[in-house]
Design an enzyme around this catalytic site. Sequence first.
Site, PDB file in Angstrom:
ATOM      1  N   TYR A 166       0.836  -1.208   0.000  1.00 34.45           N
ATOM      2  CA  TYR A 166       0.000   0.000   0.000  1.00 34.45           C
ATOM      3  C   TYR A 166       0.867   1.253   0.000  1.00 34.45           C
ATOM      4  O   TYR A 166       0.656   2.172  -0.797  1.00 34.45           O
ATOM      5  CB  TYR A 166      -0.921   0.006   1.218  1.00 34.45           C
ATOM      6  N   LYS A 216       1.109   4.245  -2.951  1.00 36.14           N
ATOM      7  CA  LYS A 216       0.918   5.676  -2.733  1.00 36.14           C
ATOM      8  C   LYS A 216       2.181   6.448  -3.109  1.00 36.14           C
ATOM      9  O   LYS A 216       2.101   7.570  -3.632  1.00 36.14           O
ATOM     10  CB  LYS A 216       0.533   5.947  -1.282  1.00 36.14           C
TER      11      LYS A 216
END
Length: 312
Positions: A181, A185
């Site tokens: 994750y 990002k």
Amino acid sequence: MSSAPPAPPWNVHRLPRADGRVFLVTGGNAGIGYFVAEQLSATGATVVLGSRNPAKAEDAAASIRAHVAGARVRTVRLDLADLTSLRTVAESLAVERLDAVVHNAGVALDAPPREETGEGHELMFGTNHLGHFALTRWLMPLLSAAPAARVVTTGSFAAKSERLDLHDLQSRKDYRPKRAYGRSKLAQMYFGVELDRRLRAVGSTVASVVAHPGGALDSLTPSRPPVHERTTGARLSAAPAGLLVQGKHAGAWPAVRAVLDPAVLGGQLWGPRIFGLRGEPRREPVWNHLADPAVAARLWDASRDLTGVEPG
């Protein structure tokens, strides 16, 4: 000859008017995206909520209308995990120009196993980064038609401690959800910086800005039923955390400023004032690893090859 009066200090509770402008917020039906949309709606602009779930998007639109008198808000179906479907989003907007898009939508997986999109991309990297990369390509004609449009990419403070593995962008060799994750990002943020570099090189009127919300918790976020409901117990238990982090309504402030403030420039990074975790939005130095143009260029090339499109 008199000079123009200085702009008043930025006030998150007194935003400048944006009547006649059109903003698209991906993932505007929940979380930080919802509050970005709600706050932008208070400026008189038309705000479009992009969501893969039409029912949730309509609930969010109804909530915004209930909290913002005269809000001009509508919805459009947008599934970032389906790259082919993104080709028709610009047409679905039914506008002549787009003044800003806030790349906010994303998915986070808390535990194994690794999942993939229908096109075979790791779900978080494919949705959070590749989907926005491809969407920008299809929105660029509408953005270029505006006088000074902005692409605002919402990253994450979690990306500050991550580094990309350019040989394993899809986390096939070593998949860890939280790391995947954070890297997805980070890839988004690299994209935002590199996009502006390329837009400047061709003299585009479109600017690309990167923002991050700091630490934003549901338990510190005001209720917006049925979009978000905070219990009294959750509010009380989270009170001590409010010294360090904030709610998602405040996490929206950097992205909102990146859209509206004429003093914000392309290539900048905006986040919360206090340790990058909470407080009013301010410009912060672009993180050292995020400023590496060689990594950004390699990620760009890989993203182009994976999506089959190139923004700009």
